[in-house]
Write a protein that holds these residues in place. Structure first.
Motif, PDB file in Angstrom:
ATOM      1  N   GLY A  13       0.817  -1.200   0.000  1.00  0.00           N
ATOM      2  CA  GLY A  13       0.000   0.000   0.000  1.00  0.00           C
ATOM      3  C   GLY A  13       0.858   1.261   0.000  1.00  0.00           C
ATOM      4  N   GLN A  14       2.110   1.149   0.444  1.00  0.00           N
ATOM      5  CA  GLN A  14       3.003   2.310   0.415  1.00  0.00           C
ATOM      6  C   GLN A  14       3.218   2.813  -1.008  1.00  0.00           C
ATOM      7  N   ILE A  15       3.151   1.916  -1.985  1.00  0.00           N
ATOM      8  CA  ILE A  15       3.287   2.324  -3.388  1.00  0.00           C
ATOM      9  C   ILE A  15       2.143   3.245  -3.769  1.00  0.00           C
ATOM     10  N   VAL A  16       0.944   2.829  -3.436  1.00  0.00           N
ATOM     11  CA  VAL A  16      -0.242   3.609  -3.794  1.00  0.00           C
ATOM     12  C   VAL A  16      -0.304   4.898  -2.984  1.00  0.00           C
ATOM     13  N   ARG A  17       0.127   4.855  -1.729  1.00  0.00           N
ATOM     14  CA  ARG A  17       0.184   6.080  -0.926  1.00  0.00           C
ATOM     15  C   ARG A  17       1.057   7.120  -1.640  1.00  0.00           C
ATOM     16  N   TRP A  18       2.219   6.695  -2.095  1.00  0.00           N
ATOM     17  CA  TRP A  18       3.112   7.599  -2.824  1.00  0.00           C
ATOM     18  C   TRP A  18       2.410   8.153  -4.064  1.00  0.00           C
ATOM     19  N   ARG A 186      11.885  13.129  -4.037  1.00  0.00           N
ATOM     20  CA  ARG A 186      10.638  13.797  -4.407  1.00  0.00           C
ATOM     21  C   ARG A 186       9.808  14.113  -3.158  1.00  0.00           C
ATOM     22  N   GLU A 187       9.179  15.284  -3.163  1.00  0.00           N
ATOM     23  CA  GLU A 187       8.394  15.705  -1.995  1.00  0.00           C
ATOM     24  C   GLU A 187       7.244  14.747  -1.722  1.00  0.00           C
ATOM     25  N   ALA A 188       6.561  14.303  -2.758  1.00  0.00           N
ATOM     26  CA  ALA A 188       5.417  13.399  -2.573  1.00  0.00           C
ATOM     27  C   ALA A 188       5.856  12.076  -1.965  1.00  0.00           C
ATOM     28  N   TYR A 189       7.015  11.591  -2.366  1.00  0.00           N
ATOM     29  CA  TYR A 189       7.550  10.360  -1.779  1.00  0.00           C
ATOM     30  C   TYR A 189       7.779  10.559  -0.279  1.00  0.00           C
ATOM     31  N   GLY A 190       8.381  11.683   0.079  1.00  0.00           N
ATOM     32  CA  GLY A 190       8.626  11.973   1.488  1.00  0.00           C
ATOM     33  C   GLY A 190       7.342  12.099   2.289  1.00  0.00           C
TER      34      GLY A 190
END
Length: 211
Positions: A13-18, A186-190
């Motif tokens: 789910g961390q993939i989709v969160r990113w 990347r900010e979204a990744y963080g």
């Protein structure tokens, strides 16, 4: 349009969160527990596999991380994460490569099994080394999956590469390390990592209190 994200922070789910953070649209998060809510009938009606992640967007269900990334890129074109006409070939090629041959090669090897040379033709990836060499060759000549621009394909392919090198299921090749560094900045990744790490801390605290 309502967007609901079903996940567990200790999952893919961390993939989709990113990806959701890259999209930048509001969404509701429903955290499921592996032992109870993920196996309940309510969630089984959303995903009969009883696994996360899944999204429900305006009443439509999407499962499978690669499919969710591609769907969100098209559903929210203003985020600029879908491929242009010139990028489409590499975008789909490597998105499906990571979700298919690379995933199969990595999981089989991690579980202590690889096809013999005689039987390698029966498997889409041929061999683990061939699958790794193939994606390495592409990333040595490209900053991102489609060239010089970040797209939704990088969320999925990048997650596979970063997780693989972190946990040792992929070798720490120079191309993999450089690619991972570009993506993790990347900010979204963080933001996504911070949200999921916070949820993990909450879950661990609760488990400690219940012990």
């Amino acid at each position: 349009m309502a967007l609901t994200f079903y996940t567990n922070p200790m999952s893919r789910g961390q993939i989709v969160r990113w990806m959701l953070e890259e999209v930048g649209e509001p969404y509701e998060t429903v955290v499921l527990d592996y032992a109870s809510t993920m196996k309940a009938d309510d969630y089984a009606r959303i995903n009969p596999m009883k696994k996360v992640p899944a999204i429900v967007h305006d009443g439509r269900v999407v499962t499978e991380c690669a499919a969710i990334c591609a769907y969100l890129a098209e559903a929210f074109p203003q985020a600029g994460l879908a491929p242009t006409a010139d990028e489409r070939a590499d975008y789909y090629r490597w998105l499906f490569f990571a979700a298919g041959p690379l995933e199969q090669a990595v999981t089989n090897k991690a579980n202590g099994w690889e096809p013999s040379e005689e039987r390698s033709r029966m498997f889409g990836y041929g061999s683990y080394d061939l699958a790794v060499d193939t994606i390495d060759h592409h990333l040595r000549g490209h900053s991102y999956v489609t060239g010089d621009r970040f797209t939704a394909a990088d969320v999925y392919v990048g997650s596979a590469i970063m997780w693989g090198t972190q946990f040792g299921t992929l070798p720490a090749l120079d191309s993999f390390k450089a690619y991972g560094e570009r993506l993790s900045s990347r900010e979204a990744y963080g933001r996504g990592k911070a949200i999921d790490n916070g949820l993990i801390a909450e879950m661990q605290a609760k488990q400690g209190a219940d012990a």
